[in-house]
Design an enzyme around this catalytic site. Structure first.
Site, PDB file in Angstrom:
ATOM      1  CB  THR A  16     -10.216   0.465   0.836  1.00  0.00           C
ATOM      2  OG1 THR A  16      -9.116   0.985   0.099  1.00  0.00           O
ATOM      3  CG2 THR A  16      -9.697  -0.414   1.961  1.00  0.00           C
ATOM      4  CB  THR A  97     -10.538   6.735   1.516  1.00  0.00           C
ATOM      5  OG1 THR A  97      -9.323   6.018   1.229  1.00  0.00           O
ATOM      6  CG2 THR A  97     -11.430   5.882   2.407  1.00  0.00           C
TER       7      THR A  97
END
Length: 332
Positions: A16, A97
């Protein structure tokens, strides 16, 4: 580093923090675009971080973290070897993540180079309104360059908190404060004025642990079987049939399985498969209760299932027997 700016390598693996959506409000489905920047692009995007250190972007395949596993961990170990030989003062890894805690723990076990390594990521893409990637990158760079953060093992820095690789886990899907260290808490904070460390990990960490994967092309297969009310032994027997050399049970707290599932795990252990009991609870220790000891099943202590899997895989790759594996779970 006295008298000069620190040299920090930045490896961009994707995720991300390196992703771009269609507009500032595209903060959930942005991955559909496949627009991810490499380390050089992200350092340019967050150009002000160049004020913190001499930053060296490092080319690496940019993928969602759902695609990262043993092959990428091995490649990172080899790349960090090269960067240490090039006299870098530290390494920052940009990472998705979803599996960042797993990469952090895998590196903490397998790195052979003595150089600070810090992983960071983001919960919002780089194109988002109030994107968090720039602040996280800044905190990670300052941590990698800070003398106070040396000899702590591989670190994960998010939301200005510094976490030990072994202890940290992702706890929320979209919230910025997603990374927590249950039971023990953060090691410190990466604030703008200083990197402040308040405790040090007690468990052994690299470099130089007996888990050198640089020559391992094909890792041992280790699977995770999730416990739930009424679970039977189907998944465990299927993993065994698929060639698993290790199986981790994500058990009911405090480390128990439904009878049929436990019978299958005992059967797998008797057949020579290395088995470990972790917990799905997200906090607390699993201890070697009598049924585990009698069946030769390892207790994962405070390691969550995904990290117990990594330690078991590394122990198998190192050729450890059950006694050495038990010591590994008590040591690392």
């Amino acid at each position: 580093m006295t008298g000069r700016r620190p040299r920090i390598a930045v490896i961009g693996t994707g995720g991300t923090i390196s992703s771009f959506g269609a507009d500032p409000f595209d903060v959930q489905d942005y991955m559909r675009h496949g627009d991810r920047g490499d380390a050089a692009r992200m350092l340019a995007h967050y150009g002000d971080v160049a004020r913190l250190a001499d930053l060296v972007p490092v080319a690496f395949p940019s993928v969602p973290s759902t695609e990262i596993g043993f092959a990428e961990w091995r490649a990172l170990v080899l790349e960090i070897d090269r960067l240490a030989a090039d006299e870098m003062d530290g390494v920052v890894i940009l990472h998705g993540t979803a599996t960042m805690e797993e990469t952090a723990y895998a590196l903490s076990l397998t790195l052979q180079a003595d150089i600070p390594v810090v992983l960071t990521g983001a919960q919002r893409p780089a194109s988002a309104l109030s994107a968090d990637g720039g602040a996280n990158l800044s905190a990670a760079i300052r941590t990698a360059a800070a003398p106070a953060a040396r000899d702590l093992g591989v670190l994960l820095v998010m939301n200005e908190e510094i976490h030990a690789a072994r202890e940290v886990t992702k706890t929320a899907t979209f919230r910025l404060q997603t990374f927590r260290s249950p039971d023990f808490g953060a090691l410190g904070h990466a604030d703008v004025d200083s990197v402040a460390i308040y405790r040090r990990p007690a468990r052994a960490t690299g470099p130089g642990l007996p888990f050198d994967i640089r020559g391992v092309e094909t890792p041992p297969r280790v699977d995770i079987a999730y416990a739930h009310a009424g679970a039977d032994g189907t998944a465990i027997r299927a993993f065994a049939a698929a060639g698993a050399q290790g199986i981790v049970a994500a058990a009911l707290a405090p480390g128990l399985l439904p009878p049929a599932q436990m019978a299958a795990l005992v059967e797998a252990s008797a057949d020579g498969i290395a088995c470990a009991m972790s917990s799905r609870a997200g906090s607390g220790r699993v201890v070697a209760l009598t049924p585990l000891r009698e069946a030769g099943i390892l207790a994962a202590d405070t390691l969550n299932p995904q990290k117990a899997r990594i330690l078991l895989q590394c122990a198998l790759a190192a050729g450890m027997d059950r006694a050495a594996m038990a010591d590994a779970f008590a040591t690392y």
